[in-house]
Scaffold this active site. Structure first.
Site, short mmCIF file in Angstrom:
data_model
loop_
_atom_site.label_atom_id
_atom_site.label_comp_id
_atom_site.label_asym_id
_atom_site.label_seq_id
_atom_site.Cartn_x
_atom_site.Cartn_y
_atom_site.Cartn_z
N LYS A 196 0.84 -1.20 0.00
CA LYS A 196 0.00 0.00 0.00
C LYS A 196 0.88 1.26 0.00
O LYS A 196 0.59 2.22 -0.72
CB LYS A 196 -0.94 0.00 1.22
CG LYS A 196 -2.10 -0.99 1.07
CD LYS A 196 -2.84 -1.24 2.37
CE LYS A 196 -3.81 -2.41 2.21
NZ LYS A 196 -4.43 -2.84 3.47
N ASP A 205 -11.19 2.37 4.08
CA ASP A 205 -11.48 0.94 3.90
C ASP A 205 -12.99 0.70 3.78
O ASP A 205 -13.41 -0.37 3.34
CB ASP A 205 -10.99 0.16 5.13
CG ASP A 205 -9.70 -0.62 4.88
OD1 ASP A 205 -9.41 -0.94 3.72
OD2 ASP A 205 -9.02 -0.93 5.87
N GLN A 263 -4.92 -2.01 9.80
CA GLN A 263 -4.74 -3.32 9.16
C GLN A 263 -5.29 -4.41 10.07
O GLN A 263 -5.01 -4.45 11.27
CB GLN A 263 -3.24 -3.53 8.88
CG GLN A 263 -2.94 -4.75 8.03
CD GLN A 263 -3.51 -4.67 6.61
OE1 GLN A 263 -3.57 -3.61 6.01
NE2 GLN A 263 -3.95 -5.81 6.10
N1 GUN Z 1 -6.72 -7.32 6.15
C1 GUN Z 1 -6.98 -8.05 5.03
N2 GUN Z 1 -7.55 -7.26 4.09
C2 GUN Z 1 -7.66 -6.03 4.63
C3 GUN Z 1 -8.16 -4.79 4.15
O1 GUN Z 1 -8.63 -4.64 3.02
N3 GUN Z 1 -8.09 -3.74 5.01
C4 GUN Z 1 -7.57 -3.86 6.25
N4 GUN Z 1 -7.56 -2.78 7.02
N5 GUN Z 1 -7.10 -4.98 6.73
C5 GUN Z 1 -7.13 -6.07 5.92
#
Ligand code: GUN
Length: 295
Positions: free
Chosen positions: A54, A121, A98
């Site tokens: 990211k 998100d 996350q």
């Molecule tokens: N863990 C696995 N996929 C994601 C996601 O799209 N966002 C977040 N914050 N954590 C994750």
């Protein structure tokens, strides 16, 4: 180019170029670059990899990124204090926490402490509720990326039968909502672990979305000839013959299903790259105050 393959890498690169142009334009107009922050608690290997990619993606389009790495023993209150800090910091346009979080932290409580206008998100109850109501909101990255893939590949959705495998909050459920919306107009069946006659239901699908979390689950006999197959699975499988020692496979038995499908997303290089680009799109929208007005 094989036009049976929906090339997520190519489409995501195109979207990245569009985002980079918008970011450059903001900077030309004296505005700061959009800023995405990520919070990671503990040492989960997969989470570290996701957060690094990211960060890399942010930099590739000229955005600012920062990562808050907290130890696994961080208390819920300490994490809530970090959330409060990020909510109030005017320099941060959007942020993600996350997942998964360590077991001693209430995930729901932390997620819902995120200010909805910074929840890129789309995981807070406010954004989830607004998605269901068809109101402006941050759409979770994976379903948003799949919608972009479908639109940009010219796939006809009106009146089509869509079968979604998996009812997760992050993928399956929002996917079902988005595909049944006015303008997309598909008829959706959302399947899960208690669904009866699953292969038969899958065979009715014009568009089959596999987000079930089981490697190679969708076999050729479950796919109607000419169907579009979208594979959301990401499974790391040991492979001594590959230089990295592993390969990445999806929820679909790709080699066999490829023969019957009219279009299919590969793994890797299908949905995966679109997910990250969707997060960038949401960050850009947050910075521009497109969903919630800037304060
Ligand atoms: N863990 C696995 N996929 C994601 C996601 O799209 N966002 C977040 N914050 N954590 C994750």
């Amino acid at each position: 180019m094989d036009n049976k393959i929906i090339d997520g890498k190519l489409i995501s690169d195109q979207i990245k170029k569009e985002i980079a142009a918008e970011v450059a334009d903001m900077i030309d107009h004296g505005k700061p670059a959009p800023h995405l922050a990520a919070v990671i608690v503990g040492e989960d290997g997969a989470s570290q990899t996701y957060v690094s990619s990211k960060e890399k993606a942010c930099h590739s389009v000229g955005m600012t990124s920062s990562v808050y790495r907290l130890p696994a023993k961080t208390t819920e209150q300490e994490l809530l204090d970090t959330v409060k800090f990020l909510n109030e910091d005017p320099e941060i346009d959007g942020y993600i926490i996350q997942l998964p979080l360590p077991k001693h932290i209430d995930e729901d409580k932390v997620i819902n402490a995120i200010k909805p206008s910074k929840d890129v998100d789309g995981f807070t109850s406010i954004n989830v509720g607004r998605l269901q109501l068809g109101l402006p909101c941050f759409v979770p990255a994976t379903p948003n990326g799949i919608m972009e893939l479908i639109k940009r590949s010219g796939i006809d959705t009106v009146g089509k039968d869509v079968v979604v495998l998996g009812r997760s909050n992050i993928v399956g459920t929002p996917m079902a909502i988005l595909m049944s919306r006015k303008g997309i107009d598909s008829t959706v069946t959302l399947c899960h672990s208690r669904t009866k006659n699953l292969p038969e239901i899958c065979r009715r699908a014009d568009i089959l979305v596999a987000a079930i979390g089981k490697q190679g689950f969708v076999t050729a006999d479950m796919v109607k000839p000419g169907a579009v197959v979208i594979d959301v699975g990401i499974h790391r499988i040991e492979d001594p013959n590959s230089p990295k020692g592993y390969k990445i496979l999806g929820d679909v038995d790709y080699d066999e299903v490829y023969k019957v499908a009219s279009k299919i997303t590969p793994v890797p290089g299908g949905v995966g790259p679109m997910t990250i680009v969707s997060l960038l799109q949401n960050t850009l929208k947050a910075a521009k105050g497109k969903i919630y007005p800037k304060e």
